[in-house]
Design an enzyme around this catalytic site. Structure first.
Site, PDB file in Angstrom:
ATOM      1  N   SER A 119       0.755   8.534   4.726  1.00 44.72           N
ATOM      2  CA  SER A 119       0.235   8.042   3.468  1.00 44.72           C
ATOM      3  C   SER A 119      -1.208   7.073   3.377  1.00 44.72           C
ATOM      4  O   SER A 119      -1.520   6.594   2.429  1.00 44.72           O
ATOM      5  CB  SER A 119       1.340   7.334   2.572  1.00 44.72           C
ATOM      6  OG  SER A 119       1.636   6.152   2.938  1.00 44.72           O
ATOM      7  N   LYS A 157       1.801  -0.130   2.453  1.00 43.02           N
ATOM      8  CA  LYS A 157       1.041   0.345   1.147  1.00 43.02           C
ATOM      9  C   LYS A 157       0.040  -0.738   0.864  1.00 43.02           C
ATOM     10  O   LYS A 157       0.134  -1.915   1.211  1.00 43.02           O
ATOM     11  CB  LYS A 157       2.104   0.686   0.285  1.00 43.02           C
ATOM     12  CG  LYS A 157       2.926   1.843   0.352  1.00 43.02           C
ATOM     13  CD  LYS A 157       2.493   3.111   0.035  1.00 43.02           C
ATOM     14  CE  LYS A 157       3.517   4.226   0.201  1.00 43.02           C
ATOM     15  NZ  LYS A 157       4.159   4.372   1.663  1.00 43.02           N
TER      16      LYS A 157
END
Ligand SMILES: C[S@@+](CC[C@H](N)C(=O)[O-])C[C@H]1O[C@@H](n2cnc3c(N)ncnc32)[C@H](O)[C@@H]1O
Length: 621
Positions: A119, A157
């Site tokens: 990701s 993230k």
């Protein structure tokens, strides 16, 4: 930080040096660790140099020397972190990594985590990498953090605060953000350690004749590619300077004579000059030759600036009746009348410069000005005219464009003049690399090149890209000849039929698949490979025995058939008298390649052609 393997390589070098008083060669390191290639050995040396454990001065085989270790710190690897769906945050130290203090700064406590998932790929964080985290409970907007959400679920993230909520943003356009009212920050990423070593020796799973090795260390993602004279003038499919340099450093040494048989705008030649290699460059596109010469000819920046300022002074005084309008087909279609007048004045002022190298150098900025002030879409490699309103409003500031490019180019030349090795030379030949261009047999120490990806008509139209500039700067006696360049380049003329004697199973298979759908396209592909085979023969002729020939190639898609140009080259070359030692796959991160172009040759029709390229390393037997 040093990984286990890097530490082993360093220990080996130290022991070797204690015994012999000189460093082991790349080949010896390769043999000792059973590495796939010398480029992998070079990779370890560069890593040890970057980390400060080896001296950097020469970067030559046997020219490494160990340095006193810098202040290091051991950091615990606390487990895995998901760069995808969050996973349970369990912190069990399994190993440690050693890092130099300079790499992470003096402040704070640190720990490391292994990354799982994809990701964060747009931030350059890949599955298997190790991230070093500075412990802290707060983070600024946009920082990459270890965030714990829900019931002890950890994820990696980018963190943003928005309307009283937290957005955890993946760096992968295919994934959605996670929104939460509460997020616990456990630290921010301060360093990414690419897990290259497991990838270095990774082969493909299919049972192929050759093995492609994925090696992200060749990507040079986010690195500066416009230093020195590299930033002068765009050209399609240019070498990333770092790739050129690494190949040169791995497969040649200072004082060697190298050759780029498809030199284009001369990127490999610029690098050669900077690291002390003599270089020949060959290309069949006159604009490429012009650019390569300008980029590799050192010019005193003071003299250059003086001439440039005098030129600016002169150009404003030139009257309309003093200029000569160039005469080539369709000039009015590609340029507005007032642009033609301004360009003609600028050209006249440049031509008045007596020093030919300075005149040519400034003519390169003029060539860029031609491109940006024409009626073409500048983002295209092919000539496409802007339309409608856009064309109506098109009113380029010709002198402003010229100044911008000339000043940027002079700055680049200032660095090149300072850093170019004074006793190296560069010779650039206008010629067809499938023929004998006068370079002596067995005289070249290393060939580094990137051939075209296929015929110009359906891949990169080098001639078309160059046409308007070439017509303005007089590289042809008759400017109308500029439109014929693409026909002369590799694959420019389709074969009459599909009969051939090339010894390549991969080519045969691709041709059959393509011909079933479109015979004409198969003939283009065959013509390209016939030409390429002749170039390989010439390369074999000029290279010294046992020396290396590196080709950076793209495996293009034709009619949904992926042509393995890397394997085809390996097969053809082995018939000629080379051994294929390595095929390394790198990503093409920049925008230097037309990842999407129009292989169907229909304007606007986009088809993915390639976003990876292979470096084929051949060695003459
Ligand atoms: C991929 S580009 C090289 C770009 C170069 N590495 C750079 O950094 O600018 C391929 C080059 O091959 C040249 N070319 C194509 N066919 C040729 C031939 N038969 N002989 C010599 N050069 C040729 C094209 O003109 C083009 O400049």
């Amino acid at each position: 930080m040093l990984t286990k393997k890097q530490t082993q390589v360093l220990d080996f070098i130290k022991l070797y040096m204690a015994k012999h008083s000189y460093a082991p060669s790349l080949d010896e390191i390769k043999k000792k660790f059973k590495l796939a290639s010398v480029s992998t050995a070079h990779y370890y040396i560069s890593k040890l140099q970057d980390a400060g454990f080896l001296n950097k001065e020469h970067n030559q085989p046997r020219a490494v020397s160990t340095v006193k270790a810098k202040q290091t710190v051991e950091i615990p690897i606390l487990g895995a972190i998901a760069a995808g769906q969050p996973i349970e945050a369990i912190e069990i130290p399994d190993e440690t990594i050693t890092i130099t203090r300079d790499e992470i700064g003096k402040q704070g406590k640190h720990y490391a985590l292994r990354v799982q998932g994809s990701s964060m790929i747009d931030e350059g964080i890949f599955d298997g990498d190790i991230v070093v985290i500075r412990k802290q409970e707060v983070a600024e907007n946009g920082q990459t953090v270890v965030a714990v959400i829900d019931d002890n679920q950890a994820t990696l993230k980018k963190l943003y605060r928005e309307n009283g909520k937290f957005r955890l943003q993946p760096a992968n356009p295919t994934l959605f953000p996670i929104y939460r009212d509460e997020v616990e920050v456990r630290g921010v990423v301060v360093k990414i350690i690419r897990n290259l070593e497991s990838q270095l020796d990774q082969g493909q799973s299919r049972d192929e004749k050759y093995v492609r090795k994925i090696d992200y260390s060749w990507d040079y993602r986010g690195e500066k590619t416009k230093s020195h004279t590299h930033g002068i003038h765009t050209y399609p499919a240019m070498f990333i300077p770092q790739v050129g340099r690494r190949l040169l450093e791995t497969y040649s040494k200072e004082g060697d004579t190298i050759c780029d048989i498809f030199c284009g705008s001369g990127s490999a030649l610029v690098e050669s000059r900077l690291i002390g290699r003599n270089a020949y460059g060959i290309d069949l596109n006159p604009l490429a030759i012009f650019l390569a010469k300008a980029k590799t000819t050192p010019i005193n920046p003071q003299k250059l600036t003086k001439e440039y300022l005098a030129l600016l002074d002169r150009v404003g005084k030139i009257k309309d009746n003093e200029i000569k309008r160039p005469d080539f087909k369709n000039i009015d279609f590609w340029f507005k009348d007032k642009v033609i007048v301004k360009l003609a004045k600028l050209k006249k002022a440049i031509r008045e410069i007596k020093d030919e190298t300075i005149q040519n150098f400034l003519m390169v900025a003029f060539s860029e000005t031609v491109r940006y002030s024409s009626n073409t879409k500048t983002g295209e490699f092919k000539l496409v005219r802007v339309k409608g309103d856009k064309l109506e409003k098109h009113d380029p500031d010709v002198i402003g464009i010229f100044r911008k490019h000339a000043e940027k180019n002079i700055a680049g030349m200032t660095d090149f003049y300072k850093d170019a090795k004074k006793d190296s030379w560069t010779k650039i030949i206008y010629g067809d690399s499938s023929k004998d261009n006068g370079i002596k047999a067995n005289s070249i120490d290393c060939i580094i090149t990137s051939p075209p990806y296929g015929d110009s008509r359906t891949t990169v139209a080098y001639g078309q890209f160059s046409r308007l500039s070439a017509q303005w700067i007089d590289v042809f006696d008759d400017p109308n000849d500029a439109s014929g360049v693409d026909n002369d380049l590799l694959g420019g003329r389709a074969t009459k039929d599909l009969a051939h004697k090339l010894s390549s199973d991969y080519l045969k298979e691709s041709l059959e698949k393509i011909a079933k759908q479109d015979e004409a396209r198969a003939k283009d592909v065959l013509s390209f490979n016939l030409g390429l085979n002749e170039c390989l023969k010439q390369a074999h002729r000029i290279l010294k025995p046992k020396k290396y020939f590196c080709l950076v190639v793209g495996n293009r898609l034709v009619k949904q058939v992926r042509i393995s140009t890397d394997f085809i080259i390996a097969e053809l070359a082995e018939k000629i008298g080379f051994t294929c030692e390595d095929i390394i796959v790198r990503n093409i991160p920049g925008k230097r390649m037309p990842i999407k172009n129009s292989p169907t040759n229909i304007v606007g029709a986009l088809e993915e052609t390639m976003n990876k390229e292979s470096i084929v390393v051949l060695r003459k037997n």
